[in-house]
Design an enzyme around this catalytic site. Sequence first.
Site, PDB file in Angstrom:
ATOM      1  N   ASP A   1       0.693  -1.203  -0.169  1.00 46.57           N
ATOM      2  CA  ASP A   1      -0.126   0.050  -0.105  1.00 46.57           C
ATOM      3  C   ASP A   1       0.608   1.170   0.004  1.00 46.57           C
ATOM      4  OD1 ASP A   1      -2.253   1.519   0.221  1.00 46.57           O
ATOM      5  OD2 ASP A   1      -2.373   1.475   2.387  1.00 46.57           O
TER       6      ASP A   1
ATOM      7  N   GLU B   1      -1.327  -1.237  -4.877  1.00 47.89           N
ATOM      8  CA  GLU B   1      -2.472  -0.335  -5.343  1.00 47.89           C
ATOM      9  C   GLU B   1      -2.223   0.802  -6.154  1.00 47.89           C
ATOM     10  OE1 GLU B   1      -6.029  -0.050  -2.575  1.00 47.89           O
ATOM     11  OE2 GLU B   1      -4.683   1.669  -2.061  1.00 47.89           O
TER      12      GLU B   1
ATOM     13  N   ASP C   1      -2.422   0.706   7.291  1.00 42.86           N
ATOM     14  CA  ASP C   1      -1.637   0.579   5.927  1.00 42.86           C
ATOM     15  C   ASP C   1      -1.271  -0.720   5.818  1.00 42.86           C
ATOM     16  OD1 ASP C   1      -1.633   3.518   5.455  1.00 42.86           O
ATOM     17  OD2 ASP C   1      -0.306   3.764   6.825  1.00 42.86           O
TER      18      ASP C   1
END
Length: 164
Positions: free
Chosen positions: A7, A66, A138
Site C-alpha cells: 500500500d 495499489e 496501512d
Amino acid sequence: MRVLGIDPGLQNMGWGVIETDGARLRHVANGIVHSGKGDLGVRLLRLCEGLRAVIAAHRPDAAAVEQTFVNKDAVGTLKLGQARGIALLAPAEAGLEIGEYAPNAVKKAVVGVGHAAKDQVQHMVRHQLPGVDFAGADAADALAIAICHAHHLQSRALRIKVSA
C-alpha cells in the site's frame, strides 16, 4: 506461493505477505515502512531500503501494488506517485511479477463490493487470515492487496488449466 501486497504512501508504506496453497490463504507477516521527515530523496530511499529488506526477509514469489488515485492536491498526488514508483521499483528489482489494482478492485475482491468501508475490508481480511494482528491500517490495506492478487493469480491459473 508467497504474495507481497504493498500500500504505497510517502509517510507510511504498508506491506503484507501471505502464502497461498490452492484456495487457502495464510498470513506470513505485515508491517509499515516509515520514511520519517526530511529531504524527499532521503525519504524515498528509506522506503526503498525498507521494501528491499522485506523482500529479502520474506522472499515473495509475486507482488501487488495499489494504484494511485488523483486527488485535489496536485503536490500531494505527485509525492504519492513518487512513493508508488518505489513500491513498483523494489519488487521489479527483485525480479517479481507485479500486479496493479485500483482501490475499488481490491475492495471488491476482499469484501464483494467496490465501495466498502475501511472497517469492512479489515473485517474480511481478519476473516480470511485468522489470527492476523495488523501493524496498522496501512498494513491491513497491504494484506487486502495481497489477497486480491492471490485471487487473481488463482483465477488465471484455473483459466489456463481449463483452456489446456
